[in-house]
Design an enzyme around this catalytic site. Structure first.
Site, mmCIF file in Angstrom:
data_model
loop_
_atom_site.group_PDB
_atom_site.id
_atom_site.type_symbol
_atom_site.label_atom_id
_atom_site.label_comp_id
_atom_site.label_asym_id
_atom_site.label_seq_id
_atom_site.Cartn_x
_atom_site.Cartn_y
_atom_site.Cartn_z
ATOM 1 N NE ARG B 134 90.272 -1.280 3.916
ATOM 2 C CZ ARG B 134 91.303 -1.163 4.762
ATOM 3 N NH1 ARG B 134 92.223 -0.239 4.588
ATOM 4 N NH2 ARG B 134 91.400 -1.965 5.807
ATOM 5 C CD GLU B 156 88.347 -4.316 10.405
ATOM 6 O OE1 GLU B 156 88.060 -4.243 11.615
ATOM 7 O OE2 GLU B 156 89.489 -4.097 9.965
ATOM 8 C CG ASN B 158 88.309 -0.416 8.210
ATOM 9 O OD1 ASN B 158 88.794 -0.739 9.280
ATOM 10 N ND2 ASN B 158 88.276 -1.235 7.163
ATOM 11 C CB SER B 163 95.579 2.642 5.856
ATOM 12 O OG SER B 163 95.354 1.315 6.248
ATOM 13 C CE LYS B 336 86.981 -5.798 14.958
ATOM 14 N NZ LYS B 336 87.858 -4.947 15.830
ATOM 15 C CE LYS B 398 86.761 -10.774 13.097
ATOM 16 N NZ LYS B 398 86.498 -9.898 11.946
ATOM 17 C CD GLU B 402 86.791 0.058 15.165
ATOM 18 O OE1 GLU B 402 87.227 -0.093 14.012
ATOM 19 O OE2 GLU B 402 85.761 -0.521 15.570
ATOM 20 N N GLY B 403 91.051 -1.639 15.709
ATOM 21 C CA GLY B 403 92.495 -1.874 15.636
ATOM 22 C C GLY B 403 92.835 -3.294 15.229
ATOM 23 N NE ARG B 483 95.293 -4.744 4.829
ATOM 24 C CZ ARG B 483 95.456 -4.287 6.072
ATOM 25 N NH1 ARG B 483 96.654 -4.040 6.545
ATOM 26 N NH2 ARG B 483 94.409 -4.065 6.837
#
Lengths: 509, 509
Positions: B134, B156, B158, B163, B336, B398, B402-403, B483
């Site tokens: 994604r 970013e 993914n 999800s 990243k 940043k 990840e996360g 989102r």
């Protein structure tokens, strides 16, 4: 149906099997709207004032065993039942005779009849009537002769607000899904198999019935767009059951509908000079709809009429040109007294409505003997049967009113009648108890799994659209419901009386 | 996109309009599984120990306005992004260079790399890799030049556990339903219209990706039936999102799958001599499945590895012959740092992976400039930019890990870096802030409607299945996610940072 099969079904589960099965039931049900709003005892209104929480509808985790021949017979005769009740609803004179016997003892029936007379005085303006019926049965096994085949016996016939058509489609899909992911132990593969599970097409079929009425209404006379009106209770915990019909009506038939709480009828609808029913949704006061079909999911119980104004609402709707599902006379045709006079031994009435002997005899075979508690010959038989607990032990006493839930069973009947003034006796009917086969299942309710003896009721949906003159425009069987509740005997098991939605796993009997 | 449109959207609602809209959102969402398990702050575990309650997923009640050209470009370049990241994942030498820069400062990346080396030592036995990617973007409007067209800038990319593909399909269908029942005020009909609402086919398409891998794995070598394994967190509030993929995988593709909590990997799976991954479901210990595809919805965050044994679990899965979604190298390709070296001004790397100049330049156009915090030329530029609040005001810092969730914004950057030892600086990247257009919406969360300024992130899903040697077996765009979360500035409005699922209402920009 081999009794050893009954005894060993459903199988015991290891804790891992149970965990897998429940995890899948809980997730699948929410993902597919097999849901209800939680009871206030589970989630208090202060915790969720906006009402966004939902929970899995009370559901059996196994499909219940059901006699294949009984199931098939139930579906096969639904068209005859549709014909029967549409004929009764068209026979005002005959219904008048029934109502007159009840009018002094049942206010609700009296009010429905008065409302009918008031509409009639002005003149009915819609010749079409829609029935979304549900005929409920239990399997009967003769307790004195275990070797005879089980038969289907009617519990009641619903002519208004037949519920669970939305959830029933979902629960049969759930059980099929559980089978497809091997959630049932391998010991059951000879029983729970794809060709034994019956999918219920009720949501789709009932929506198709509403769409047929909507279409038969014809084009708009007001120039306003057309809609179907779901007249509902508010609040309604079983809202998803109704929403599934609404969505099927829109997505599969392209028909718009609105939900209108019964109590708000007079605020949001008007009758024009031509008796068209016009609905103005509160959210768009500048846009008016002409109602083609009134689908009652409220108004079937005296509880829906706490104030005199509520009867004004009903009258207002009934006067209109909209097709009613059901009409007042169809609503009245569903009272238990009708079922009783049809099922009274040696009754001449069935022949009146079903002239075809073969059809009539198949329908007759599903009647459990029913007796009035009055001064007729059959009434005298009833009085004898209820004289002592022993003779009453194979009977149930039921109030004539719709809604259910106040039955008196077997040996409790004599003492109940003793306390009741004899003038009130005719408000009840006496029915031979149906003796269902001993079955077990497990019901998931509010997160608790309750195991134990259960009683299953098969409901067969039927759609019938007819004209006052007798022409039947649509007549089809519309899927089924299996509703399962705890039996009376099982202590500590499934709570007696509380129903769960279920589906049929057919077995040869 | 005319700014007056932005200012007046979404429209104010009368209380009747709001009631109608919300009632429909609340019922439709549960009827269609647009749901989550409630947060513990909403329903405590003691109230619902079995976990049967669910609630509407946080959802915008209007589709957010989104630039049509940006939306179309995002979908159009997804195949190029799939190609790019599959190429990166195949280039171990290049990835090694990236990892070496992180290995001393990011334990998680170090452990992933060590796990890769451990598998490599024994020898990889599966040449196929699956990516369910994604790519997340925001619309960027140049703050110094309002007349330029908005552009899409990547937030970013993914490569693991992308999800909301399940819920995204549902929310776009919800907004379409609301339009079809006139739940949006008539003042919006020129904006919210059928051809402006984009339906996301993400649930179906991602399931199709898993099915493609399952099929490409070939026939069973063990004689056991084949399955896909969803490796998941436990408990998982967002379970319905994942279940929708599972159901689409079964119903639309006929492929069986199981959910296995990551922590239970070693208990329920084994590797045979041939490195086939064998899964024995705890509910049927006598039945074993051969796993074709491991779909990670866990294992992407250091939190999933509290114990050393968890790394053993990952190694165990990675050693197997099953196709991984994603492989370790694909997982690493999502860090990243990779995005940063691709997006560093004048970077030579993009060309290496996307030899076609036209394709590369379209991808490049979606990069916001990113700088490393190291001793390189670009790193020196970054150090200058972060020296004082003024120069830092158009940037975000940043962490490479990840996360997400630990970003430092704009003027806060210099003081944050001051407190951080310089040896830790390379764990961060500096990115030019994307300046999204000012948007508003209303989010339904836990029954509360929050209105205010929002920021929208477009996620475009991509499916890519490739062989180690370079052959790309499948490559397609797989739907989208919008989102939406509260912006930072709006006091008392939508809570900043908390996301809701949304869909696109396209407008010409």
């Amino acid at each position: 149906m081999a009794s050893s099969l009954h005894e060993n079904y459903p199988p015991e589960l290891t804790s891992e099997e149970e965990q897998y099965l429940l995890a899948n039931v809980k997730d699948w049900s929410i993902a597919h709207g097999l849901a209800v709003r939680p009871a206030p005892s589970f989630v208090g209104p202060s915790q969720d004032p906006a009402g966004v929480l939902a929970t899995t509808a009370p559901t059996t985790i196994f499909p219940s065993l059901f006699s294949r021949s009984c199931f098939e017979e139930g579906l096969a005769i639904q068209k005859a039942y549709n014909e029967l009740y549409s004929a009764i609803a068209r026979d005002e004179e005959w219904l008048k005779g029934i109502v007159e016997e009840l009018i002094d003892i049942d206010d609700f029936v009296a009010k429905l009849w008065q409302t009918h007379l008031a509409v009639k005085k002005e003149g009915y303006v819609q010749e079409l009537s829609l029935g979304l019926f549900r005929s409920d049965y239990m399997v009967h096994t003769d307790p004195s002769n275990a070797s005879t085949s089980p038969g289907l016996k009617q519990v009641e016939f619903n002519t208004i607000a037949s519920s669970f058509g939305g959830l029933s489609s979902q629960v049969s899909a759930l059980h099929r899904h559980l089978l497809s992911i091997d959630a049932y132990p391998s010991s059951t593969t000879s029983v729970i198999k794809a060709d034994a599970l019956r999918q219920s097409k009720s949501a789709s079929s009932l929506a198709q019935g509403l769409a047929a009425a909507h279409k038969a209404y014809g084009t708009s006379r007001s120039g306003h767009p057309l809609c179907v009106l779901f007249v509902v209770q508010d609040p309604e915990r079983n809202v998803f059951d109704q929403r599934h019909l609404e969505y099927a009506l829109l997505e599969e038939n392209g028909v718009r509908s609105f939900r209108l709480p019964f109590q708000q009828t007079l605020t949001h609808t008007t009758l024009d000079a031509d008796k068209k029913l016009l609905y103005t949704p509160p959210n768009s006061p500048s846009k008016t709809y002409e109602v083609t079909t009134i689908y009652y999911r409220a108004g079937y119980s005296p509880d829906d009429y706490p104030n005199a104004e509520d009867w004004d609402s009903r009258l207002h709707l009934e006067k209109s040109r909209a097709i009613k599902c059901p009409s007042l006379l169809t609503h009245l045709a569903g009272c238990k007294k009708v079922q009783q006079v049809l099922a009274t031994p040696h009754s001449p009435h069935l022949k009146r409505f079903l002239p075809n002997d073969e059809v009539a005899s198949r329908v007759l075979a599903t009647f459990a003997p029913i007796y009035p508690l009055d001064q007729s010959e059959a009434g005298k038989v009833a009085q004898k049967l209820t004289q002592n607990p022993e003779s009453a032990s194979r009977y149930v006493l039921k109030p004539q009113r719709e809604g259910g839930g106040n039955n008196i069973y077997r040996r409790a009947i004599p003492s109940f009648l003793e306390k009741l003034p004899e003038t009130h006796w005719p408000a009840y009917i006496l029915m031979e108890m149906i003796e269902p086969p001993p079955l077990k299942n497990a019901i998931l309710r509010n997160g608790e799994l309750q195991r134990g003896g259960v009683i299953c009721e098969l409901g067969v949906y039927g759609v019938c659209l007819w004209k006052e003159g007798g022409e039947i425009v649509e007549n089809f069987e519309a899927g089924y419901l299996l509703r399962t509740k705890g039996d009376q005997s099982e202590e500590g098991g499934v709570a007696a009386g509380f129903g769960a939605v279920d589906s049929c796993c057919l077995v040869d009997s």
